[in-house]
Design a protein around this motif. Structure first.
Motif, short mmCIF file in Angstrom:
data_model
loop_
_atom_site.label_atom_id
_atom_site.label_comp_id
_atom_site.label_asym_id
_atom_site.label_seq_id
_atom_site.Cartn_x
_atom_site.Cartn_y
_atom_site.Cartn_z
N ASN A 162 0.81 -1.22 0.00
CA ASN A 162 0.00 0.00 0.00
C ASN A 162 0.85 1.27 0.00
O ASN A 162 0.48 2.27 -0.61
CB ASN A 162 -0.92 -0.02 1.23
CG ASN A 162 -1.70 1.27 1.38
OD1 ASN A 162 -1.26 2.19 2.04
ND2 ASN A 162 -2.85 1.34 0.72
N HIS A 164 -4.48 3.93 -5.02
CA HIS A 164 -5.49 3.77 -3.97
C HIS A 164 -6.00 5.06 -3.33
O HIS A 164 -7.15 5.09 -2.91
CB HIS A 164 -4.99 2.80 -2.88
CG HIS A 164 -4.25 3.46 -1.75
ND1 HIS A 164 -2.93 3.82 -1.83
CD2 HIS A 164 -4.66 3.87 -0.53
CE1 HIS A 164 -2.56 4.40 -0.70
NE2 HIS A 164 -3.59 4.44 0.12
N HIS A 201 -9.36 6.88 0.19
CA HIS A 201 -9.45 8.09 1.00
C HIS A 201 -10.47 9.09 0.46
O HIS A 201 -10.42 10.28 0.79
CB HIS A 201 -8.06 8.72 1.12
CG HIS A 201 -7.06 7.78 1.70
ND1 HIS A 201 -7.24 7.21 2.95
CD2 HIS A 201 -5.91 7.25 1.22
CE1 HIS A 201 -6.23 6.37 3.20
NE2 HIS A 201 -5.42 6.38 2.16
N ASP A 234 -7.58 3.01 5.35
CA ASP A 234 -6.59 2.03 4.89
C ASP A 234 -6.76 0.72 5.65
O ASP A 234 -6.78 -0.37 5.06
CB ASP A 234 -5.16 2.54 5.13
CG ASP A 234 -4.74 3.64 4.17
OD1 ASP A 234 -4.86 3.46 2.96
OD2 ASP A 234 -4.29 4.70 4.66
#
Ligand code: FES
Ligand SMILES: [Fe+2]
Lengths: 170, 451
Positions: free
Chosen positions: B204, B210, B215, B376
């Motif tokens: 990550n 991502h 987010h 996350d």
């Protein structure tokens, strides 16, 4: 007690323990009903909402915290809670705040009433229940027959533990 | 039964079998073959400045402690009494003059040597524990680089320098940013956990796709935030970082992703100090630059500050970034459980306000209640749950596949674009090397591996 002097604080409505306790219960109720906008409205413009890392942590500037929000960040936090793609709260947690052991300190600080309490938050989400137990310190401003929160500190007993994310309002 | 062939089959061009994340037997092998062999970061020597200071941690699943010796060195010992096996320290950190086991009082010096046992006359002479040389066993290898304490459970293997390869410059980047040329752990060590595999977090931290998805809620909330609302600085730092996660696609595509042998890699050209701090006219930054130039000379100070490295990953247990002095140590607990210990560094000689900003930054990236981190962690847990499905046994790692390029002869390969999954492929390349015992830390080679 008859004949002994009544402490001055208890004569002052701002220090009325029952009123303060009712206010803390009101705060807890707003969180558990997920009325976060109303909860945020309880806080002053210069507020701090703080979950320290360390026991007896002296300040939020030089030691990290689980949460340390000034007004700006607290507004962002609350706005996020209403966003449809908040993964950590999809589905949302159900919470139950229990407030107990309320003590109104005899001396105000910065002109604000200092209240200490115990708080146990039960959280249910995705088939799991968690408990967050902590000591709370509120600093309250008497305003228009009620109070506003200038400061809330929650010292979780397991703040230094290996916790999964805590996306809820404590 | 995981034969070498079956393990090798788990990592294929552009895909990885889900057993690599979910199978408890694979996890056991990872503890033995990866965490039992690689250099692991245990902490920083500033955590234990004086003789007798110790900090406990784990290497893989094994309890260890690092302790400052009277001579000034750092030792890493197994936290395991030589008698019947109790740990000799239970606190996360502390200071001792000697280690005394709670069970029967066997007593050890700071170097682990056994100095006393109760009722020594009870032993026949030839079995006396001190005669037999019993003590707290030392971890086979320990090396300290610029304060960072590394240890390896393997007696043989590459030196720390060879293991780190080009990633050594990321540690230099962090330490060189201190006007006094030293950093120290300050501001507490916070922990968080997730019910998912340890590799997710390493993947990550070099995953540039991502942020816009994971987010989305904090990006939107931060974008709508009124800048005029009261802040003591902490909220300012946090809101800025949340907005940064929502940077436009072109920015992410333009980011540099580099990988090295051993599964290491870093992200750079992300954003520079000009954007990171309020502005180049920010008085704190101006003062910092002044101190850097006074310490290093103008040219060298400029050179240090022009490094725009963001996250660096040292496989298998470190993720860190220098611009805000953050570091995370990954501790695998089980195939589906991971704990992270998170550190903040103070740059010695830098304005104190920079450290306050580093603390505020730590709260937003590592705080257990962070509006960023919690999303996350949630996704890592959803990965672990989803990978339980039999319907599709393969995890796709094909973004940018075949487009990774050799970056000169510096031992680095570079992703064709800033959103390449080169880092995941590279981590699994190292993973397969460790797990099948086919050489550990050959530098570079991604371009070759992609063929
Ligand atoms: S187990 Fe340590 S003294 Fe017996
Ligand atoms: Fe993220």
């Amino acid at each position: 007690m008859s004949g002994s002097a009544v402490p001055a604080a208890s004569m002052d409505p701002a220090f009325d323990r029952a009123a303060v306790e009712a206010f803390l219960i009101h705060e807890a109720d707003l969180i558990d009903r997920r009325d976060f906008e109303a909860w945020l409205a309880l806080y002053t413009d210069d507020c701090r909402y703080w979950v320290p890392l360390e026991e007896d942590q002296a300040d939020p500037q030089h030691t990290v915290s689980l949460i340390y929000d000034d007004r700006k960040l607290l507004e962002t936090r609350v706005r996020r809670l209403g966003h449809p793609r908040i993964h950590a709260q999809a589905p949302p947690s159900r919470t139950l705040h229990t407030v107990a052991n309320v003590i109104v300190e005899p001396e105000p600080e910065d002109g604000r009433i200092v209240v200490r309490s115990s708080q146990i938050v039960a959280e249910y989400r995705q088939n799991r229940t968690r408990l967050f137990a902590g000591r709370c310190t509120h600093r309250l401003e008497a305003q228009g027959g009620s109070y506003r929160i200038a400061f809330k500190r929650i010292d979780l007993i397991d703040s230094e533990g290996e916790n999964r994310g805590i996306p809820i309002i404590l | 039964m995981w034969t070498t062939e079956r393990i090798a089959d788990l990592v294929q061009p552009g895909r990885v079998h889900r057993d690599a994340y979910t199978d408890p037997a694979i996890f056991d092998l990872e503890m033995e073959r990866i965490f039992g062999r690689a250099w692991l970061l245990l902490g920083h020597d500033s955590q234990i400045p004086r003789a007798g200071d110790f900090a406990t941690t784990q290497m893989g699943r094994q309890p260890v402690l690092m302790v400052r010796q009277r001579g000034g060195g750092v030792s890493v010992l197994f936290n395991r009494c030589a008698h019947r096996g109790s740990t000799v320290c239970s606190a996360a950190k502390g200071t001792v003059t000697q280690f005394v086991c709670p069970y029967h009082g066997w007593t050890y010096g700071l170097d682990g040597a056994l100095v006393a046992v109760p009722s020594p006359a009870g032993y026949p002479e030839e079995r006396h524990p001190q005669q037999a040389g019993l003590g707290l066993a030392e971890v086979p290898r320990t090396e300290v680089y610029r304060g960072f304490v590394f240890a390896s459970l393997a007696a043989d293997g590459p030196s720390l320098g060879d293991f780190l390869g080009p990633l050594i410059s990321s540690f230099d980047d962090l330490v060189d940013r201190a006007p006094e040329g030293e950093v120290e752990v300050a501001g507490g060590v916070s922990r968080h956990a997730y019910d998912g595999n340890w590799k997710f977090v390493l993947e990550n931290h070099l995953d540039t796709i991502h942020p816009r998805y994971v987010h989305a809620s904090s990006i939107a909330a931060a974008n709508e935030q009124d800048d005029g609302r009261p802040t003591d600085g902490a909220g300012e730092v946090a809101v800025r970082q949340m907005r940064q996660n929502g940077a436009p696609n072109e920015l992410w595509e333009g980011i540099g992703l580099w990988v090295a042998g051993g599964g290491h890699g870093y992200m750079a050209d992300y954003h520079d100090d000009e954007k990171l701090v309020a502005a180049s006219d920010d008085p704190v930054h101006v003062e910092y630059q002044r101190r850097m130039e006074a310490a290093y000379g103008t040219a060298r100070a400029r050179e240090i500050l022009s490094v725009t490295r963001w996250n660096s990953i040292v496989f298998p247990n470190v993720s860190f970034m220098s611009q805000f002095g953050q570091l995370r140590i990954v501790r695998p607990i089980a195939a589906g459980r991971t704990v992270l210990d998170t550190y903040v560094f103070r740059l010695k000689g830098a304005p104190e306000e920079m450290f306050r900003r580093a603390v505020a930054f730590a709260n937003v990236v590592n705080g257990t209640g962070s509006p960023v981190l919690t999303d996350d962690l949630e996704v890592y847990e959803r990965l672990q749950t989803g990978l339980g499905a039999d319907g599709n046994a393969w995890v796709d790692t094909g973004r940018g596949f075949g487009r990774d390029v050799r970056d000169g002869d510096n031992g680095l390969d570079r992703g064709g674009t800033g959103t390449s999954e080169i880092a995941v492929r590279n981590q699994f390349r190292a993973w397969a090397e460790y797990m099948t015992g086919t050489g550990a830390t050959e530098a570079g080679g991604m371009a070759v591996a992609a063929e």
